[in-house]
Design an enzyme around this catalytic site. Structure first.
Site, short mmCIF file in Angstrom:
data_model
loop_
_atom_site.label_atom_id
_atom_site.label_comp_id
_atom_site.label_asym_id
_atom_site.label_seq_id
_atom_site.Cartn_x
_atom_site.Cartn_y
_atom_site.Cartn_z
N ASP A 49 0.84 -1.20 0.00
CA ASP A 49 0.00 0.00 0.00
C ASP A 49 0.87 1.25 0.00
O ASP A 49 0.49 2.29 -0.54
CB ASP A 49 -0.92 -0.02 1.23
CG ASP A 49 -2.24 0.71 0.98
OD1 ASP A 49 -2.34 1.44 -0.01
OD2 ASP A 49 -3.17 0.54 1.79
N ASN A 60 -1.70 4.71 5.47
CA ASN A 60 -2.11 3.69 6.43
C ASN A 60 -1.72 4.15 7.83
O ASN A 60 -0.81 4.94 8.01
CB ASN A 60 -1.37 2.38 6.13
CG ASN A 60 -1.82 1.77 4.82
OD1 ASN A 60 -1.14 1.87 3.81
ND2 ASN A 60 -2.98 1.15 4.83
N CYS A 111 -4.56 4.72 -1.00
CA CYS A 111 -5.02 4.06 -2.23
C CYS A 111 -5.06 5.06 -3.37
O CYS A 111 -5.68 6.12 -3.26
CB CYS A 111 -6.43 3.48 -2.00
SG CYS A 111 -7.11 2.70 -3.47
#
Lengths: 305, 305
Positions: B18, B253, B244
């Site tokens: 990510d 995150n 994202c």
């Protein structure tokens, strides 16, 4: 762990006290009043307006009498001031403040740095304040600063928190009590554990508050864990303003908007209007040198709607 | 609310997946490997190394075969890769990855933006992947993206989460499942509630993960509430990297260091060494355009010791 919750929480706003003192140039009184009025308009029902300390120590608090005069007789929001000693309490009561917040640190080193007294000397001051507040019918909260971590001595032993609380409670059994994470270094599970321990040693009807900072990113989680432990008053500062001038490295108070988001989205009512709160926070963030620590404002606007 | 807790939690590291995809210029493979090695050395036992997607869509993931070759046969850390479809799964298995993560969004709009498929088409892909992974003896996790909030459609109905989970579970009953807060807009109480609801509809031995972002400052609290609901795997990214590319406005995150702080200080063991984790996070923060979202590093160093 709770199921989906319902209920209410009181978000006690400390931006005018813990926040304004962190702005190096004192704000004009009129500017302070506008911000306080914005917060009242948003539905804030408890607020710390400032502190009665020596203007030499904290020049930002030199206009507490003018602010009191402006809000005299106002209902709907309980306005308190922080007092470090009996002299400050007398001045605050004279100025017409109906609610006092007395601060004593659990850590001896922080108490000496913060109010230039030993813990025992501070507790003597509390004794005098309880007497005078009782005569005047004023409300009283006792803030136990450094109930988790001390900027000078590190982790504060739980037994010290229990001892200072027990002494303060024996002096002021009718007061509200706050455990304060002065440095923002407490973690959520420890916050819950310490509240549970100390609450078990007090009558069930004692009212508890939690004062936290977001220094280590635990601010929201700490507040929720305190609430789950039974704390009904959670302190925050609009725009995440604040930071104890005598706690090196501590950043701002947990942003009231972030607390509002966490509680309200979870079904726990605060009584505060979000858009009006954000308006007040924006005014604070727009102060000289000000910036927002509110995640609702850091995130691009279209996603925060 | 729990008493003081004890126990363990698995922090699953997603910075290489990510996180790296959020860095506009693809990192040299050697640099990626150094970071992954640092994370393994810190004690990370689960890690997402990247994704098998079209290099046209995400050029940062063009070297997944080289990375697999480097780590082939390595034990101690389960290394997975994200796959959006059966073709990606085949390529990942061919490259030697023993663990697949399949992602399907609960929200139709996000699924179409993220993987260019309808939810039904994605579930068909899952069916093919389960068959192939079964043949190869590979592990499988199903990430239910946008289980709380969709960047295009707003709040995702809980019934949609239940329905997509039920369909995915009927296809892959042996998989792990993650509810993902793709935008970081979930609040802690809702996180707990949704996990409790969906977990009640699955066998007790189903393994659950939570994937969160700190966009609205809820990252740590959301993780703790997920853990308290029974989730054993919490995803984070060292230095708070990530976001994202198909979820406008989502920030990184939740920082693994912040999660480590919250769990370890609360007595819940992660098996990860803090200083080594911070070293890995510092390397990530030092990447071109990189910065740390770790509160342990934002705070002045003398107080983070």
């Amino acid at each position: 762990m709770s199921e989906a919750q319902s209920g209410t929480v009181t978000l006690l706003e400390v931006a005018p006290r813990d926040g304004f003192q962190s702005i190096s140039d004192p704000l004009p009184t009129g500017e302070k009043i506008l911000i306080i009025e914005d917060l009242v308009a948003a539905g804030v029902t408890r607020m710390e307006l400032g502190s009665f300390v020596s203007p030499k120590a904290i020049p930002q608090m030199g206009d507490m009498r003018e602010i009191a005069a402006h809000f005299k007789g106002r209902s709907g929001c309980r306005m308190s001031v922080l007092v470090p000693n009996a002299k400050g309490a007398s001045l605050a009561l004279e100025a017409g403040y109906p609610d006092l917040v007395f601060v004593v640190s659990v850590s001896a080193a922080h108490n000496m740095n913060n109010v230039r007294q030993t813990v025992a000397q501070s507790l003597d001051q509390l004794r005098a304040i309880v007497f005078e507040a009782g005569e005047e019918g004023a409300g009283l909260r006792v803030d136990l600063a450094t109930s988790f971590d001390c900027p000078f001595d590190g982790t504060v032993p739980l037994d010290d928190v229990r001892r200072v609380f027990a002494e303060a409670f024996s002096i002021a059994p009718g007061a509200e009590f706050a455990l304060c994470d002065t440095t923002g270094r407490a973690d959520p599970i420890t916050v819950a554990k310490r509240f549970q321990t100390v609450m078990a040693e007090a009558p069930d009807d004692t009212v508890w508050a939690f004062h936290g900072h977001d220094t280590f990113g635990m601010g929201v989680a700490n507040a929720l864990y305190a609430y789950n432990a039974g704390v009904t008053i959670i302190e925050g500062a609009a725009a995440g303003l604040g930071g104890c001038p005598f706690a090196p490295g501590a950043t701002g108070n947990t942003a009231t908007e972030d607390l509002h988001f966490a509680f309200e989205q979870g079904g726990i009512a605060t009584g505060i209007d979000r858009e009006k709160l954000l308006k007040a926070a924006d005014r604070i963030a727009g102060l000289p040198g000000g910036k927002t620590a509110s995640h609702l404002r850091i995130v691009p606007r279209e996603r925060a709607a």
